[in-house]
Motif scaffolding. Structure first.
Motif, short mmCIF file in Angstrom:
data_model
loop_
_atom_site.label_atom_id
_atom_site.label_comp_id
_atom_site.label_asym_id
_atom_site.label_seq_id
_atom_site.Cartn_x
_atom_site.Cartn_y
_atom_site.Cartn_z
N TYR A 146 5.67 -2.37 -14.32
CA TYR A 146 4.83 -2.50 -15.52
C TYR A 146 3.73 -1.45 -15.63
CZ TYR A 146 7.13 -6.86 -16.59
OH TYR A 146 8.07 -7.79 -16.93
N SER A 147 3.67 -0.48 -14.71
CA SER A 147 2.56 0.47 -14.82
C SER A 147 3.06 1.88 -15.11
CB SER A 147 1.74 0.47 -13.52
OG SER A 147 2.54 0.95 -12.47
N ASP A 148 2.18 2.66 -15.74
CA ASP A 148 2.49 4.07 -15.95
C ASP A 148 2.12 4.88 -14.73
OD1 ASP A 148 3.18 3.64 -18.75
OD2 ASP A 148 1.04 3.22 -18.98
N ASN A 149 0.99 4.51 -14.15
CA ASN A 149 0.53 5.16 -12.93
C ASN A 149 0.03 4.11 -11.96
OD1 ASN A 149 0.79 8.10 -13.37
ND2 ASN A 149 -0.61 7.71 -15.08
N ALA A 150 -0.05 4.51 -10.70
CA ALA A 150 -0.53 3.56 -9.70
C ALA A 150 -1.47 4.25 -8.72
CB ALA A 150 0.65 2.94 -8.95
N ILE A 151 -2.38 3.42 -8.18
CA ILE A 151 -3.27 3.90 -7.12
C ILE A 151 -3.01 3.04 -5.90
CG2 ILE A 151 -5.66 3.85 -6.33
CD1 ILE A 151 -6.54 4.75 -9.03
N MET A 152 -2.79 3.64 -4.76
CA MET A 152 -2.68 2.86 -3.53
C MET A 152 -3.96 3.07 -2.74
SD MET A 152 0.43 2.80 -0.77
CE MET A 152 1.71 2.07 -1.77
N LEU A 153 -4.68 1.96 -2.55
CA LEU A 153 -5.95 2.03 -1.83
C LEU A 153 -5.73 1.70 -0.37
CD1 LEU A 153 -8.61 0.12 -4.00
CD2 LEU A 153 -8.52 2.58 -3.60
N ASN A 154 -6.43 2.41 0.49
CA ASN A 154 -6.39 2.07 1.91
C ASN A 154 -7.80 2.19 2.47
OD1 ASN A 154 -5.25 1.27 4.27
ND2 ASN A 154 -4.62 3.33 4.90
N ASN A 155 -8.33 1.09 2.96
CA ASN A 155 -9.70 1.06 3.50
C ASN A 155 -10.72 1.73 2.59
OD1 ASN A 155 -8.74 -0.23 5.79
ND2 ASN A 155 -8.22 1.74 6.75
N GLY A 156 -10.62 1.46 1.32
CA GLY A 156 -11.64 1.93 0.39
C GLY A 156 -11.49 3.35 -0.11
N VAL A 157 -10.44 4.04 0.31
CA VAL A 157 -10.20 5.37 -0.25
C VAL A 157 -8.85 5.39 -0.95
CG1 VAL A 157 -11.63 6.62 1.41
CG2 VAL A 157 -9.22 6.25 1.89
N ILE A 158 -8.71 6.33 -1.90
CA ILE A 158 -7.42 6.45 -2.58
C ILE A 158 -6.44 7.14 -1.64
CG2 ILE A 158 -6.20 7.53 -4.51
CD1 ILE A 158 -8.65 7.08 -6.22
N PHE A 159 -5.40 6.42 -1.26
CA PHE A 159 -4.41 6.98 -0.35
C PHE A 159 -3.36 7.74 -1.14
CE2 PHE A 159 -0.50 6.74 2.11
CZ PHE A 159 -0.93 7.19 3.35
N ALA A 160 -2.97 7.17 -2.28
CA ALA A 160 -1.98 7.85 -3.13
C ALA A 160 -2.28 7.53 -4.58
CB ALA A 160 -0.57 7.38 -2.78
N LEU A 161 -2.03 8.48 -5.45
CA LEU A 161 -2.31 8.31 -6.87
C LEU A 161 -1.25 9.08 -7.65
CD1 LEU A 161 -4.12 7.91 -9.48
CD2 LEU A 161 -5.43 9.87 -8.72
N GLY A 162 -0.61 8.42 -8.61
CA GLY A 162 0.39 9.11 -9.40
C GLY A 162 1.38 8.16 -10.03
N THR A 163 2.54 8.65 -10.38
CA THR A 163 3.55 7.80 -10.99
C THR A 163 4.06 6.81 -9.94
OG1 THR A 163 5.30 9.29 -10.32
CG2 THR A 163 4.29 9.69 -12.48
N PRO A 164 4.64 5.69 -10.38
CA PRO A 164 5.18 4.73 -9.42
C PRO A 164 6.12 5.39 -8.40
CG PRO A 164 5.20 3.78 -11.60
CD PRO A 164 4.73 5.19 -11.76
N PHE A 165 6.93 6.35 -8.83
CA PHE A 165 7.86 6.99 -7.89
C PHE A 165 7.14 7.75 -6.79
CE2 PHE A 165 11.47 6.38 -10.83
CZ PHE A 165 12.34 5.87 -9.87
N SER A 166 6.03 8.39 -7.15
CA SER A 166 5.34 9.17 -6.13
C SER A 166 4.48 8.30 -5.23
CB SER A 166 4.50 10.27 -6.80
OG SER A 166 3.42 9.68 -7.49
N SER A 177 -5.94 6.56 -22.93
CA SER A 177 -5.58 5.52 -23.87
C SER A 177 -4.11 5.16 -23.71
CB SER A 177 -5.85 6.06 -25.26
OG SER A 177 -6.11 5.02 -26.12
N GLN A 178 -3.79 3.88 -23.92
CA GLN A 178 -2.43 3.37 -23.87
C GLN A 178 -1.78 3.50 -22.50
OE1 GLN A 178 0.08 3.96 -27.30
NE2 GLN A 178 -1.52 5.21 -28.21
N GLU A 179 -2.60 3.61 -21.47
CA GLU A 179 -2.05 3.75 -20.13
C GLU A 179 -2.30 2.47 -19.34
OE1 GLU A 179 -3.50 7.27 -18.11
OE2 GLU A 179 -2.89 6.42 -16.18
N THR A 180 -1.31 2.07 -18.54
CA THR A 180 -1.51 0.94 -17.64
C THR A 180 -1.51 1.47 -16.21
OG1 THR A 180 -0.39 -0.54 -19.15
CG2 THR A 180 -0.63 -1.29 -16.89
N LEU A 181 -2.57 1.16 -15.51
CA LEU A 181 -2.73 1.65 -14.14
C LEU A 181 -2.70 0.46 -13.19
CD1 LEU A 181 -3.68 4.11 -12.27
CD2 LEU A 181 -5.97 3.19 -12.59
#
Lengths: 354, 255
Positions: free
Chosen positions: B203-223, B27-31
């Motif tokens: 503007y996000s609390d966390n981010a997902i970087m997708l690459n070819n349909g898999v999660i390449f990176a997941l975490g805070t914007p810095f990571s 709740s209250q999270e922007t991804l």
């Protein structure tokens, strides 16, 4: 007043305008019905009509009104309603302004069915004694026209169901089916005698006077529940206008809505076409004219398209039997002559805010 | 609200688009979801509220499986803004926003629904557009109108598919600010698929970087937004600095 209050007032005004236009349509339809009952080769006054309907005083008037004028007026009202509402719903469901019941190939399919009955089965020929049962059944052409258009629709709907055709592809499939049926009709006509070809051509001219009381009853039984169904789905149609994905995200089962809507629209059109022949343009034009006047909100658009379709067909039919009386023109010709100029005027007129 | 994805997979005929996607959203999270064109951002968004039916894995909304929910019930919880929105026939802005009430319609009370729409239009400063044709207002205004529709839907998860992609600079920021504001004020959550890495970082609390349909990176914007990740996923050399506690990405050149 704040800015919001002003906006609220304006929106109210905008809604009342639509409601007023609805009332105007009801009055227009009622007066057209009365006028149509009065005019004809024998003119009646409103007083005579009311008298005859209430206490059955004059035998001749009674026959004219009950057996000739009223069935005809009713047939026009019901058929106009079903064609217009079917067009309105199809334009929304298939997301295409060109969609109308006939885009799905219904008229061509019905014409093929009629041609098949007339040419191959020889319906209407008196001296064919080998299959007398068929000959004695005046409904055979109607039944064949109806069955044939249903086959066309079911092919398209099955394709849509099992191959997940997009709405655009459904229209293309409809046009393709239409061409196939036209080719079939031409093939039949090519090998037929000229009398039979003439009766096929005559069948394709829409004619309101063809419908008997029983036919009108059948048309009403099919059309009125369909109209209620369409009105009950008014919000779903509005949501669908925002696009397939948005509609799904807002909770509409778009595939089911489309399948049922197209099926029911096709069904009511097929019934009209089978009984009355092909009456073009009402399904395309009536909803568009309403869109231009009251906008695309289906809460208003569905019932008002239905009413306007009735008005348009009734006026056309009344003109067709009075304009060069005693000759009765096929009403299909008049609907185009009446509707198309009005339609073009509305297209070129400066766009109003709606 | 808690959203959980467990090994979600999706394929279009013959092409696998999403593989083994798992993450959680509170709740209250922007991804933010970022990635190249065709990485599967839109597909992932559309799987969450079942615009696309995922084949494998589970999506749980407060422990309820989305695949088994009715469309209308999903719509009461999840709102969605498509990448493109086009109307076949003209429609006024007010009526567009009113559609957001569709999942909550029950028979009659139109007045109540209309009142809600006016409230939102007022908050977003859109009242003067209420009677304008949706097709004739600017792309930025259209996007705001659609956000209004999503807010009126009263969902507790908002899905945005590239909400800023064809907007000017000012509207990009305005739209992201509105999203941030409603997430905070209404205590809801948002998932935003977006191309602009700086907007995503900001503007996000966390981010997902997708690459070819898999999660390449997941975490805070810095990571997630590191030079190495950007080089690996986008094939772009980028400088990542820090500004006001937010990663600042300055693309240099394609590698």
């Amino acid at each position: 007043m704040t800015r919001t209050d002003i906006a609220v007032e304006k929106y109210k005004e905008y809604k009342y305008r639509k409601i007023f236009f609805g009332l105007f349509l009801i009055i227009l339809l009622t007066s057209t019905i009365i006028y149509s009952i009065c005019v004809g080769s024998m003119h009646l006054t409103i007083g005579e009509v009311v008298n005859t309907l209430v206490h059955a005083s004059n035998r001749t008037n009674e026959v004219i009104i009950w057996n000739i004028r009223l069935p005809r007026v009713f047939a026009a009202v019901i058929a106009g309603m079903s064609l217009a509402v079917a067009g309105c719903v199809m334009q929304c469901l298939l997301r295409n302004p060109l969609a109308s019941p006939f885009t799905m190939g219904i008229s061509q399919a019905a014409a093929f069915g009629a041609a098949f009955a007339i040419i191959i089965l020889g319906v209407g020929e008196i001296n064919m004694t080998d299959i007398p049962i068929i000959l004695n059944n005046p409904y055979i052409v109607t039944i064949f026209a109806f069955m044939s258009s249903l086959i066309g629709i079911f092919v398209i709907l099955l394709l849509a169901k099992f191959t997940r055709l997009s709405p655009q592809a459904m229209i293309l499939a409809g046009i393709a089916m239409g061409s196939l049926f036209s080719a079939g009709t031409m093939l039949l006509q090519y090998f037929a005698e000229d009398v039979k070809v003439a009766s096929v051509v005559f069948w394709t001219f829409g004619d309101i006077g063809r419908a008997g009381k029983k036919d009108i009853l059948i048309m009403s039984i099919v059309t009125i529940p369909a109209l209620i169904y369409f009105i009950s789905k008014r919000w779903d149609y509005n949501v669908l206008e925002s696009g397939e994905e948005s509609a799904k995200a807002l909770g509409v089962n778009t595939e089911r809505l489309r399948l049922f809507g197209v099926l029911i629209a096709a069904l009511i059109t097929s019934v009209s076409v089978a009984f009355l022949g092909i009456i073009g343009f009402i399904g395309l034009i009536a909803p568009h004219i309403m869109r231009r006047i009251i906008g695309g909100d289906h809460r208003f658009l569905v019932p008002m398209s239905a009413m306007f379709g009735s008005v348009l067909l009734l006026v056309s039919d009344t003109l067709s039997r009075t304009v060069i009386s005693p000759v009765m023109l096929p009403v299909g010709i008049l609907t185009s002559f009446m509707g198309v100029p009005l339609f073009i005027y509305l297209i070129i007129r400066k766009r109003r805010l709606y | 609200m808690k959203l959980k994805l467990r090994s979600v997979e999706f394929e279009y005929p013959s092409i696998s688009v999403l593989k083994n996607i798992s993450f959680e959203l509170n709740s209250q999270e922007t991804l933010a979801i970022v990635g190249k064109n065709g990485a599967g951002k839109s597909t992932l968004i559309k799987c969450i509220n079942r615009i696309l039916e995922y084949e494998k894995g589970k999506i749980l909304l407060d422990e309820q499986e989305v695949a088994k929910m009715k469309r209308k019930d999903i719509a009461k919880r999840i709102a969605y803004l498509p990448q493109k929105s086009s109307y076949t026939f003209p429609i006024v802005v007010f009526d567009v926003v009113l559609m957001g009430r569709y999942p909550h319609l029950s028979g009659g009370n139109n007045k109540e629904n209309e009142k809600r729409v006016w409230e939102i239009l007022k908050i977003l400063n859109l009242e003067s557009l209420a009677l304008r044709n949706f097709g004739e207002i600017s792309a930025g205004q259209q996007q705001k109108v659609l956000i209004a529709r999503a807010i009126v839907q009263e969902a507790d998860l908002l899905l945005f598919d590239e909400p800023t992609s064809n907007l000017d600079l000012r509207h990009q920021l305005e739209v992201m600010e509105i999203i941030k504001k409603i997430v905070r004020e209404k205590s809801i959550s948002a998932i935003v698929a977006i191309h602009d890495l700086n907007l995503a970082a900001r503007y996000s609390d966390n981010a997902i970087m997708l690459n070819n349909g898999v999660i390449f990176a997941l975490g805070t914007p810095f990571s997630v937004f590191t030079s190495e990740n950007i080089a690996e996923v986008y094939g772009v050399e980028a400088l990542v600095t820090e500004k006001e506690g937010i990663p600042n990405i300055i693309p240099q050149r394609p590698i």
